[in-house]
Design a protein around this motif. Structure first.
Motif, PDB file in Angstrom:
ATOM      1  N   SER A  43      12.613  -7.287  -3.875  1.00  0.00           N
ATOM      2  CA  SER A  43      13.123  -7.240  -5.244  1.00  0.00           C
ATOM      3  C   SER A  43      12.337  -6.245  -6.094  1.00  0.00           C
ATOM      4  CB  SER A  43      13.056  -8.632  -5.878  1.00  0.00           C
ATOM      5  OG  SER A  43      13.827  -9.563  -5.143  1.00  0.00           O
ATOM      6  N   LYS A  44      11.019  -6.218  -5.903  1.00  0.00           N
ATOM      7  CA  LYS A  44      10.193  -5.254  -6.641  1.00  0.00           C
ATOM      8  C   LYS A  44      10.556  -3.818  -6.275  1.00  0.00           C
ATOM      9  CE  LYS A  44       6.069  -8.134  -7.361  1.00  0.00           C
ATOM     10  NZ  LYS A  44       4.632  -8.320  -7.006  1.00  0.00           N
ATOM     11  N   LEU A  45      10.915  -3.592  -5.012  1.00  0.00           N
ATOM     12  CA  LEU A  45      11.246  -2.244  -4.567  1.00  0.00           C
ATOM     13  C   LEU A  45      12.521  -1.730  -5.242  1.00  0.00           C
ATOM     14  CD1 LEU A  45      10.432  -2.443  -0.741  1.00  0.00           C
ATOM     15  CD2 LEU A  45       9.128  -1.243  -2.504  1.00  0.00           C
ATOM     16  N   VAL A  46      13.527  -2.599  -5.423  1.00  0.00           N
ATOM     17  CA  VAL A  46      14.783  -2.138  -6.031  1.00  0.00           C
ATOM     18  C   VAL A  46      14.792  -2.305  -7.542  1.00  0.00           C
ATOM     19  CG1 VAL A  46      16.105  -2.613  -3.928  1.00  0.00           C
ATOM     20  CG2 VAL A  46      15.966  -4.374  -5.724  1.00  0.00           C
ATOM     21  N   TYR A  47      13.784  -2.976  -8.079  1.00  0.00           N
ATOM     22  CA  TYR A  47      13.756  -3.258  -9.515  1.00  0.00           C
ATOM     23  C   TYR A  47      13.986  -2.018 -10.395  1.00  0.00           C
ATOM     24  CZ  TYR A  47      11.857  -4.335 -14.130  1.00  0.00           C
ATOM     25  OH  TYR A  47      11.688  -4.454 -15.484  1.00  0.00           O
ATOM     26  N   PRO A  48      13.367  -0.861 -10.085  1.00  0.00           N
ATOM     27  CA  PRO A  48      13.582   0.302 -10.960  1.00  0.00           C
ATOM     28  C   PRO A  48      15.006   0.838 -10.941  1.00  0.00           C
ATOM     29  CG  PRO A  48      11.635   0.589  -9.565  1.00  0.00           C
ATOM     30  CD  PRO A  48      12.399  -0.562  -9.015  1.00  0.00           C
ATOM     31  N   ALA A 282       7.333   1.926  -3.961  1.00  0.00           N
ATOM     32  CA  ALA A 282       5.902   1.741  -4.160  1.00  0.00           C
ATOM     33  C   ALA A 282       5.164   1.587  -2.838  1.00  0.00           C
ATOM     34  CB  ALA A 282       5.658   0.510  -5.034  1.00  0.00           C
ATOM     35  N   ASP A 283       4.186   2.452  -2.597  1.00  0.00           N
ATOM     36  CA  ASP A 283       3.419   2.405  -1.348  1.00  0.00           C
ATOM     37  C   ASP A 283       2.651   1.103  -1.191  1.00  0.00           C
ATOM     38  OD1 ASP A 283       4.300   4.894  -0.646  1.00  0.00           O
ATOM     39  OD2 ASP A 283       2.531   5.960  -1.349  1.00  0.00           O
ATOM     40  N   GLU A 284       2.165   0.561  -2.303  1.00  0.00           N
ATOM     41  CA  GLU A 284       1.358  -0.655  -2.191  1.00  0.00           C
ATOM     42  C   GLU A 284       2.180  -1.837  -1.676  1.00  0.00           C
ATOM     43  OE1 GLU A 284       2.458  -0.360  -6.642  1.00  0.00           O
ATOM     44  OE2 GLU A 284       1.919   0.980  -4.988  1.00  0.00           O
ATOM     45  N   ILE A 285       3.503  -1.747  -1.814  1.00  0.00           N
ATOM     46  CA  ILE A 285       4.372  -2.801  -1.276  1.00  0.00           C
ATOM     47  C   ILE A 285       4.765  -2.498   0.161  1.00  0.00           C
ATOM     48  CG2 ILE A 285       6.602  -3.964  -1.490  1.00  0.00           C
ATOM     49  CD1 ILE A 285       6.436  -3.524  -4.490  1.00  0.00           C
ATOM     50  N   THR A 286       5.222  -1.283   0.413  1.00  0.00           N
ATOM     51  CA  THR A 286       5.735  -0.964   1.753  1.00  0.00           C
ATOM     52  C   THR A 286       4.628  -0.935   2.801  1.00  0.00           C
ATOM     53  OG1 THR A 286       5.564   1.424   1.316  1.00  0.00           O
ATOM     54  CG2 THR A 286       7.657   0.349   0.803  1.00  0.00           C
ATOM     55  N   LEU A 287       3.452  -0.445   2.423  1.00  0.00           N
ATOM     56  CA  LEU A 287       2.380  -0.299   3.410  1.00  0.00           C
ATOM     57  C   LEU A 287       1.861  -1.639   3.912  1.00  0.00           C
ATOM     58  CD1 LEU A 287       0.329   2.706   1.966  1.00  0.00           C
ATOM     59  CD2 LEU A 287       1.837   2.675   3.965  1.00  0.00           C
ATOM     60  N   LYS A 288       1.889  -2.642   3.068  1.00  0.00           N
ATOM     61  CA  LYS A 288       1.370  -3.941   3.519  1.00  0.00           C
ATOM     62  C   LYS A 288       2.327  -4.643   4.475  1.00  0.00           C
ATOM     63  CE  LYS A 288       2.971  -7.106  -0.147  1.00  0.00           C
ATOM     64  NZ  LYS A 288       2.541  -8.028  -1.196  1.00  0.00           N
ATOM     65  N   HIS A 289       3.519  -4.094   4.636  1.00  0.00           N
ATOM     66  CA  HIS A 289       4.494  -4.695   5.547  1.00  0.00           C
ATOM     67  C   HIS A 289       4.557  -3.989   6.892  1.00  0.00           C
ATOM     68  CE1 HIS A 289       6.656  -7.599   2.910  1.00  0.00           C
ATOM     69  NE2 HIS A 289       6.186  -6.821   1.953  1.00  0.00           N
ATOM     70  N   VAL A 290       3.891  -2.861   7.045  1.00  0.00           N
ATOM     71  CA  VAL A 290       4.076  -2.087   8.269  1.00  0.00           C
ATOM     72  C   VAL A 290       3.013  -2.349   9.328  1.00  0.00           C
ATOM     73  CG1 VAL A 290       5.239  -0.230   7.038  1.00  0.00           C
ATOM     74  CG2 VAL A 290       2.788  -0.092   7.376  1.00  0.00           C
TER      75      VAL A 290
END
Length: 340
Positions: A43-48, A282-290
């Motif tokens: 949700s944070k990723l698509v928020y903007p 946002a990298d801080e969101i995507t990177l923690k999932h990879v």
């Protein structure tokens, strides 16, 4: 319905599953999720780029139920509440948060669920008028929908059985609900709410133009939607040819030669396609999932779950599922049996 975990983990999934234009509003993104972390991060990723997000608790497909998504959440309501509260505690109130559900055989449970969701701060609820066990060919339960509508104060959107604009008007008039959703019928006619009985030619041309402007539209997606949009236009013989085309060029050549010059519909519309937005996440969101796959727990480098390839059927999407193309009614297809 976008898988929240895949959306967070994989850039190809994000590019293929989500795109928007500068004036594409209001826009609500629907996710399938069963963990607060995945749902909140997606949700944070698509928020903007969106006006709200929606949680799918209405998909009855076997794969979704098996993995704990869709209707499976209806038997685990605490998870639904946790997902809703997670969004409400972290994102602004003007960003809508909604849920799509199906009614349960024990209607009292559905009403209690909707009342609890209202207390969680949900913006609106979409209610499909069939149980998870019912097929799309069965009638929706109007009385059950009416009781749900009377049980809460937040807006209710009714869903199920809408094939034409008249169906939508009748459902709205009967329930006095706040809105009406159509799903499978919009596959065969995206202009349904304009009053068109078949897909207008201008709609076909717009989809062709969107494909040319958005490089992330895969062939599978492009061909997939055209098969549905042309369902009431092509003959059985033409369908048998069109459904087996396997490249952008082959599809466009067929449309130009067999459709665009001879197909007219009573209702057309003018369109001006806006520019697509290049979404940055946002990298801080995507990177923690990879670092590892949430599905199997393995390192992302060894995980087979996330080897995402939107073109892995090589364009032969329908022929890989259907034995007799000429006799197939795609709107009754299992893989699209979420709504009807």
């Amino acid at each position: 319905m976008i898988m929240a975990d895949s959306f967070c983990q994989n850039a190809k999934a994000r590019a293929s599953e989500f795109s928007t234009t500068v004036n594409d509003s209001p826009l609500i993104v629907q996710f399938a999720a069963n963990t607060t972390g995945d749902f909140l991060d997606a949700s944070k990723l698509v928020y903007p780029y969106a006006d709200g997000i929606d949680l799918n608790c209405g998909c009855p497909q076997k794969w979704a139920m098996k993995d704990g998504y869709g209707c499976a959440l209806l038997s685990n309501t605490q998870t639904i509440y946790d997902l809703m509260k997670g969004i409400r505690n972290c994102l602004p109130n003007d960003f809508t948060v909604s849920v799509k559900i199906r009614i349960l055989k024990e209607l009292k449970r559905s009403i209690e669920m909707c009342q609890q969701l209202e207390k969680c701060g949900v913006s609106f609820i979409t209610v499909h008028g069939r149980t998870p066990q019912q097929k799309s060919s069965e009638d929706i339960d109007i009385d059950a929908l009416h009781q749900v509508c009377q049980s809460i104060k937040i807006p209710i959107v009714a869903n199920g059985g809408v094939k034409t604009l008249l169906d939508a008007d009748n459902l709205y008039g009967t329930l006095k609900c706040n809105g009406v959703m159509a799903a499978s019928a919009l596959l065969t006619n995206p202009a349904l709410f304009s009053g068109a009985n078949v897909t207008p030619l201008s709609c076909i041309k717009l989809w062709m133009l969107m494909k040319d402007k958005d490089p992330n539209i895969s062939f599978q997606c492009y061909h997939h939607h055209l098969v549905f949009m042309l369902e009431k236009v092509l003959t059985k013989q033409q369908k048998n040819i069109f459904n087996h085309l396997s490249s952008f060029e082959a599809v466009d050549d067929y449309l130009i030669s067999n459709i665009l010059n001879c197909y007219t519909s009573p209702i057309e519309f003018e369109y001006n396609l806006d520019e697509f937005i290049s979404c940055e996440y946002a990298d801080e969101i995507t990177l923690k999932h990879v670092s590892k796959c949430r599905r199997c727990g393995k390192s992302i480098h060894y995980c087979l779950c996330m080897k995402y390839d939107c073109n892995n059927t090589e364009g032969k999407y329908f022929s890989s599922y259907v034995n007799d193309i000429a006799l197939c009614d795609y709107t009754g297809f299992d893989i699209f049996d979420e709504t009807g």
